[in-house]
Design an enzyme around this catalytic site. Sequence first.
Site, mmCIF file in Angstrom:
data_model
loop_
_atom_site.group_PDB
_atom_site.id
_atom_site.type_symbol
_atom_site.label_atom_id
_atom_site.label_comp_id
_atom_site.label_asym_id
_atom_site.label_seq_id
_atom_site.Cartn_x
_atom_site.Cartn_y
_atom_site.Cartn_z
ATOM 1 N N ALA A 61 0.834 -1.194 0.000
ATOM 2 C CA ALA A 61 0.000 0.000 0.000
ATOM 3 C C ALA A 61 0.875 1.252 0.000
ATOM 4 O O ALA A 61 2.084 1.202 0.269
ATOM 5 C CB ALA A 61 -0.910 0.000 1.223
ATOM 6 N N GLY A 106 -0.112 -5.458 0.366
ATOM 7 C CA GLY A 106 -1.145 -5.511 -0.657
ATOM 8 C C GLY A 106 -0.681 -6.177 -1.933
ATOM 9 O O GLY A 106 -1.483 -6.786 -2.650
ATOM 10 N N GLU A 109 -1.091 -9.779 -1.267
ATOM 11 C CA GLU A 109 -2.518 -10.070 -1.257
ATOM 12 C C GLU A 109 -3.102 -10.083 -2.664
ATOM 13 O O GLU A 109 -4.002 -10.863 -2.972
ATOM 14 C CB GLU A 109 -3.244 -9.042 -0.382
ATOM 15 C CG GLU A 109 -2.967 -9.245 1.107
ATOM 16 C CD GLU A 109 -3.441 -8.093 1.965
ATOM 17 O OE1 GLU A 109 -4.222 -8.329 2.889
ATOM 18 O OE2 GLU A 109 -3.016 -6.941 1.704
ATOM 19 N N GLU A 129 2.538 -6.097 7.440
ATOM 20 C CA GLU A 129 1.679 -5.110 8.105
ATOM 21 C C GLU A 129 1.883 -5.054 9.614
ATOM 22 O O GLU A 129 1.729 -3.997 10.227
ATOM 23 C CB GLU A 129 0.206 -5.402 7.783
ATOM 24 C CG GLU A 129 -0.199 -5.138 6.346
ATOM 25 C CD GLU A 129 0.018 -6.339 5.434
ATOM 26 O OE1 GLU A 129 -0.458 -6.310 4.293
ATOM 27 O OE2 GLU A 129 0.690 -7.320 5.865
#
Length: 255
Positions: A61, A106, A109, A129
């Site tokens: 992110a 991300g 993911e 994270e």
Amino acid sequence: MTVNLEVAEGVGTLRLDRPPMNALDVATQDRLKELAEEATRREDVRAVVIYGGEKVFAAGADIKEMQAMDHTAMVLRARALQDAFTAVARIPKPVVAAVTGYALGGGCELALCADYRIAGENAKLGQPEILLGLIPGAGGTQRLPRLIGPSRAKDLIFTGRMVKADEALALGLVDRVVPADEVYEQAHAWAARLAQGPALALRAAKEAVDTGLETDIDTGLTVERNWFAGLFATEDRERGMRSFVEEGPGKAKFL
């Protein structure tokens, strides 16, 4: 645009293009959702490659953007974040992630949303994270344990550590490791081969597997049974069986 959709030979390439690290900011997330839905609708897209370029898949992110968001802002944004990734996961066609360099947070993911993952020897994957005082928020706590098992997923999520391509392969986090300069070529070849296959049967197979992983076995078997019987109404089934009887296995042409 931060994400582009390029179509050739029945393969749609969802190309992340936000140099230098393909950080997944809000605009990129929204564009990803838009193009995943377009790939779902388009009949000329029969398989999909997710690719970040030769150097990096996606480093995660946009932390600077996230730092400026308070609790209220993230409550309003979190569903849209997940929806963008779910749109990729629900593309009803074969999807392969072509992973080079970093696929973190991300980025990891996003790779988890694919059906198959081909990684370069230079790939590094992880869910860091926890090092920010957070947990994965785009599906990592759900898709990762379903893929590699809860204990291995918790190790990666609890520690935030990165794994190199060889360990990712051993964990089942990626499915094939190739030289970095061959990642896209091999991913496109995988997708192009399936793009020649029976589109509705491939859609049925994907839905049956994914639904079965999310429910009990009786429900999964019902989905399988209904799709199996339903495919007997398709031209592809007629073509495939006729070719098998007349020419032998593996010679049917579905386009």
